[in-house]
Write an enzyme that holds these catalytic residues in place. Structure first.
Site, PDB file in Angstrom:
ATOM      1  N   HIS A   9       6.219 -37.423   4.221  1.00 51.86           N
ATOM      2  CA  HIS A   9       5.409 -38.102   2.869  1.00 51.86           C
ATOM      3  C   HIS A   9       6.361 -39.432   3.187  1.00 51.86           C
ATOM      4  CE1 HIS A   9       3.586 -38.629  -0.769  1.00 51.86           C
ATOM      5  NE2 HIS A   9       4.600 -38.782  -1.971  1.00 51.86           N
ATOM      6  N   HIS A  39       4.855 -43.117  -5.385  1.00 50.30           N
ATOM      7  CA  HIS A  39       4.077 -42.488  -4.122  1.00 50.30           C
ATOM      8  C   HIS A  39       2.033 -42.311  -4.885  1.00 50.30           C
ATOM      9  CE1 HIS A  39       5.496 -38.517  -5.495  1.00 50.30           C
ATOM     10  NE2 HIS A  39       6.451 -39.572  -6.410  1.00 50.30           N
ATOM     11  N   CYS A  82      -0.494 -41.114   1.982  1.00 53.55           N
ATOM     12  CA  CYS A  82       0.316 -41.559   1.432  1.00 53.55           C
ATOM     13  C   CYS A  82       1.341 -42.841   2.223  1.00 53.55           C
ATOM     14  CB  CYS A  82       1.580 -40.344   0.837  1.00 53.55           C
ATOM     15  SG  CYS A  82       1.961 -39.641   2.562  1.00 53.55           S
TER      16      CYS A  82
END
Length: 250
Positions: free
Chosen positions: A30, A42, A155
């Protein structure tokens, strides 16, 4: 920083850094932009709101969401951002969800890029100034970054766009780990064939494995945002879409 690991300590982080953390036994990472004072911006996907791959990959890509905290025990720093979706701001602890911290590398050499065993860790593209990176991150925090799609808009795509100001033509995707998954799938058939060949002939087997590794590396390389030509500059205009029409030649 090195070929084997990009791990970094928190005290060495700088505003505008592109950071990431692995989820579920290193199967997926991530990504986000470190702002300052332990804050990270994010891009996440909300439960039931994502566009998946339609493959087994969907079983663990949900790891892009921060680990959920009990409703009666929200984070004392960023409240309950774990319920958020889209572009969110949270503390670094919620971002990491118990994982280790890694720094994404920019402007690496072709040799270094190809030596990396997996994608989603570095790019040949150059980063813009920390001020511009943070400006873009906050812009997307206000305006959003579109619908989360694990292959085409994830992401890592978000963090790359914040850092470089570049975005691959919509519906294509640009992230390193997505390209790695696709490259691995393409190379998988060659690996299986090589394994069978190795059982018959060691020479043919070794040649097949070499070919599969070459296929994987080439596909990763040609899909890197620092190499491909189907990219556009992202223009931040408060009242307009951030996908501009003209393409940029490297």
């Amino acid at each position: 920083m090195g070929v084997l690991t990009n791990k970094i300590e928190r005290e060495n982080l700088k505003p505008g850094d592109h950071i990431y953390s692995y989820r579920l036994a290193y199967t997926y990472s991530h990504h986000g932009i470190y702002v300052d004072a332990g804050n990270v911006i994010h891009f996440t996907r909300g439960e039931g709101q994502e566009t998946g791959t339609g493959t087994v990959l969907d079983r663990f890509i949900g790891s892009s969401l921060p680990q959920r905290r009990p409703l009666d025990d929200p984070c004392s720093i960023c409240d309950d951002q774990s319920k958020g979706d889209g572009v969110i701001s949270s503390c670094i602890d919620c971002f990491l969800s118990g994982g280790d911290l890694y720094l994404y590398e920019y402007d690496v050499t072709r040799k270094f890029f190809l030596a990396k065993p997996r994608g989603g860790t570095c790019t040949l593209a150059s980063s813009e100034s920390p001020e511009q990176v943070i400006h873009r991150a906050f812009y997307f925090l206000r305006k959003g970054f579109g619908v989360y799609d694990v292959i085409k808009n994830n992401c890592e795509d978000f963090a790359l766009c914040c850092k470089t100001g570049l975005r691959v033509i919509p519906t294509v995707g640009q992230s390193g780990q997505a390209s790695s998954f696709q490259a691995a799938a393409s190379a998988g058939g060659v690996i299986l064939s090589a394994t069978v060949s190795m059982a018959r002939s060691s020479i043919l087997g070794v040649a097949g494995l070499a070919a599969s590794c070459g296929t994987y590396c080439v596909k990763r390389y040609i899909n890197d945002i620092g190499v491909r030509r189907d990219v556009m500059n992202v223009v931040l205009e408060e009242e307009n879409d951030f996908f501009p029409p003209p393409a940029v030649e490297h």
